[in-house]
Design a protein around this motif. Sequence first.
Motif, PDB file in Angstrom:
ATOM      1  N   THR A 140       0.829  -1.205   0.000  1.00 26.57           N
ATOM      2  CA  THR A 140       0.000   0.000   0.000  1.00 26.57           C
ATOM      3  C   THR A 140       0.864   1.256   0.000  1.00 26.57           C
ATOM      4  N   MET A 141       1.902   1.255   0.826  1.00 24.31           N
ATOM      5  CA  MET A 141       2.781   2.426   0.902  1.00 24.31           C
ATOM      6  C   MET A 141       3.600   2.587  -0.375  1.00 24.31           C
ATOM      7  N   GLU A 142       4.022   1.495  -0.968  1.00 24.57           N
ATOM      8  CA  GLU A 142       4.769   1.582  -2.227  1.00 24.57           C
ATOM      9  C   GLU A 142       3.897   2.152  -3.342  1.00 24.57           C
ATOM     10  N   ASP A 143       2.609   1.794  -3.336  1.00 30.82           N
ATOM     11  CA  ASP A 143       1.675   2.365  -4.318  1.00 30.82           C
ATOM     12  C   ASP A 143       1.534   3.871  -4.122  1.00 30.82           C
ATOM     13  N   LEU A 144       1.468   4.303  -2.872  1.00 34.25           N
ATOM     14  CA  LEU A 144       1.377   5.740  -2.575  1.00 34.25           C
ATOM     15  C   LEU A 144       2.657   6.469  -2.985  1.00 34.25           C
ATOM     16  N   ILE A 145       3.789   5.828  -2.786  1.00 34.81           N
ATOM     17  CA  ILE A 145       5.068   6.417  -3.206  1.00 34.81           C
ATOM     18  C   ILE A 145       5.067   6.644  -4.715  1.00 34.81           C
ATOM     19  N   ASN A 146       4.581   5.662  -5.457  1.00 34.16           N
ATOM     20  CA  ASN A 146       4.519   5.798  -6.917  1.00 34.16           C
ATOM     21  C   ASN A 146       3.594   6.938  -7.321  1.00 34.16           C
ATOM     22  N   ARG A 147       2.472   7.085  -6.602  1.00 37.53           N
ATOM     23  CA  ARG A 147       1.558   8.190  -6.893  1.00 37.53           C
ATOM     24  C   ARG A 147       2.216   9.532  -6.579  1.00 37.53           C
ATOM     25  N   CYS A 148       2.998   9.579  -5.491  1.00 33.92           N
ATOM     26  CA  CYS A 148       3.734  10.803  -5.159  1.00 33.92           C
ATOM     27  C   CYS A 148       4.717  11.154  -6.265  1.00 33.92           C
ATOM     28  N   HIS A 149       5.435  10.151  -6.758  1.00 30.22           N
ATOM     29  CA  HIS A 149       6.408  10.398  -7.823  1.00 30.22           C
ATOM     30  C   HIS A 149       5.722  10.922  -9.082  1.00 30.22           C
ATOM     31  N   ASP A 150       4.558  10.355  -9.400  1.00 25.04           N
ATOM     32  CA  ASP A 150       3.814  10.823 -10.575  1.00 25.04           C
ATOM     33  C   ASP A 150       3.401  12.278 -10.409  1.00 25.04           C
ATOM     34  N   HIS A 151       2.953  12.621  -9.206  1.00 22.77           N
ATOM     35  CA  HIS A 151       2.537  13.999  -8.925  1.00 22.77           C
ATOM     36  C   HIS A 151       3.727  14.951  -9.008  1.00 22.77           C
ATOM     37  N   LEU A 152       4.860  14.525  -8.438  1.00 19.91           N
ATOM     38  CA  LEU A 152       6.034  15.389  -8.402  1.00 19.91           C
ATOM     39  C   LEU A 152       6.655  15.603  -9.774  1.00 19.91           C
ATOM     40  N   LYS A 153       6.384  14.712 -10.713  1.00 17.23           N
ATOM     41  CA  LYS A 153       6.836  14.937 -12.087  1.00 17.23           C
ATOM     42  C   LYS A 153       6.124  16.150 -12.686  1.00 17.23           C
ATOM     43  N   LYS A 154       4.861  16.332 -12.272  1.00 14.83           N
ATOM     44  CA  LYS A 154       4.067  17.457 -12.775  1.00 14.83           C
ATOM     45  C   LYS A 154       4.264  18.711 -11.930  1.00 14.83           C
ATOM     46  N   GLU A 155       4.460  18.511 -10.616  1.00 19.26           N
ATOM     47  CA  GLU A 155       4.632  19.648  -9.707  1.00 19.26           C
ATOM     48  C   GLU A 155       5.862  19.402  -8.832  1.00 19.26           C
ATOM     49  N   PRO A 156       7.060  19.558  -9.386  1.00 22.87           N
ATOM     50  CA  PRO A 156       8.296  19.225  -8.661  1.00 22.87           C
ATOM     51  C   PRO A 156       8.563  20.088  -7.434  1.00 22.87           C
ATOM     52  N   ASP A 157       7.899  21.240  -7.330  1.00 28.64           N
ATOM     53  CA  ASP A 157       8.133  22.131  -6.196  1.00 28.64           C
ATOM     54  C   ASP A 157       7.125  21.949  -5.063  1.00 28.64           C
ATOM     55  N   ASP A 158       6.332  20.889  -5.125  1.00 27.78           N
ATOM     56  CA  ASP A 158       5.327  20.634  -4.089  1.00 27.78           C
ATOM     57  C   ASP A 158       6.015  20.035  -2.861  1.00 27.78           C
ATOM     58  N   GLY A 159       6.463  20.915  -1.958  1.00 24.24           N
ATOM     59  CA  GLY A 159       7.213  20.490  -0.781  1.00 24.24           C
ATOM     60  C   GLY A 159       6.486  19.514   0.124  1.00 24.24           C
ATOM     61  N   PRO A 160       5.202  19.771   0.486  1.00 23.97           N
ATOM     62  CA  PRO A 160       4.489  18.840   1.365  1.00 23.97           C
ATOM     63  C   PRO A 160       4.401  17.421   0.809  1.00 23.97           C
ATOM     64  N   ILE A 161       4.109  17.299  -0.484  1.00 24.52           N
ATOM     65  CA  ILE A 161       4.040  15.969  -1.088  1.00 24.52           C
ATOM     66  C   ILE A 161       5.423  15.312  -1.084  1.00 24.52           C
TER      67      ILE A 161
END
Length: 296
Positions: free
Chosen positions: A91-112
């Motif tokens: 479950t946590m690894e899936d969330l990590i992958n979702r975080c990485h996908d988000h950060l590709k679009k918004e690399p400056d999103d510090g909280p994420i």
Amino acid sequence: MRWDYGSVYKSIRKSKHLSQEQVCGDYLNRATLSRFEKNQNIPSYELMRFLLKQVDMTFEEFEYLCNYYQPSQRQQLLYDIDNLRNPTTKTMEDLINRCHDHLKKEPDDGPIRRKCQLLETVVAIRKSTSFNQLSEEAETLSKLLWSDLERYDNWYHNDILLVGTLLSHILSLDVIEGTAKLILERLEKYKDYKRIQPTILSYYQSFAYFLLEQRQYSKSTFFATKLMELAKQEKRYDQLARAYVYLGIAQNKQELIDKGLQILELTDEKRLIDNLKSLIKQHQTEAGQKVQTRFS
């Protein structure tokens, strides 16, 4: 995600049959509201707060409406991370992958980014549990997060969450007692902030568990008792069960251990039962006890 916030606001106002005059009152010039509703300007935070108050709506709900009546991907990601309950590594690894996908679009999103680092730290720690010490990756990630937190003048809600997760993995007993004092001081200032209760529960649970692992039974009892009291108040049966088991181990009272396990049996929390049984066995074996629970 819609960006015509003014149009969304206008539809909310009209659905409530409120005129511009009623919304503005004596506080706001009607022309300012009209320009906003025509998407010609973006109000300040203070003004937006006033406008939403006038239509009885929160920022969170307004953003939900602007995203076509569903949470934004970022909102959903933060919600899924902040509401983890006994997650599996997968479950946590899936969330990590979702975080990485988000950060590709918004690399400056510090909280994420920080939450992603926290998840990566916990996963690395879990994968190193078969060793007597943390893996190099887990230790590096843990110290990286802790070095940031240690520099802050104050800890706020999300900072306290991070500390609570890290404390049982990288802090010594001496440091953890000082950390506990700092967090208690911060939590006292947040006592009327309703969203803090799950964080406080997590904090009490982490400290009770850590001190139990350090064989500091009287200190573990202190936090386990606080965990039990707050878990009852918040109706969190999983944390209540943990509190009873921790207290039973710390005070060598089999009836408390059985009570905690029984709560989890009734709610079919099999994985948590297995984890707690392993903890019980570890401590009872060390103490030379051969007591068997009726749930074995």
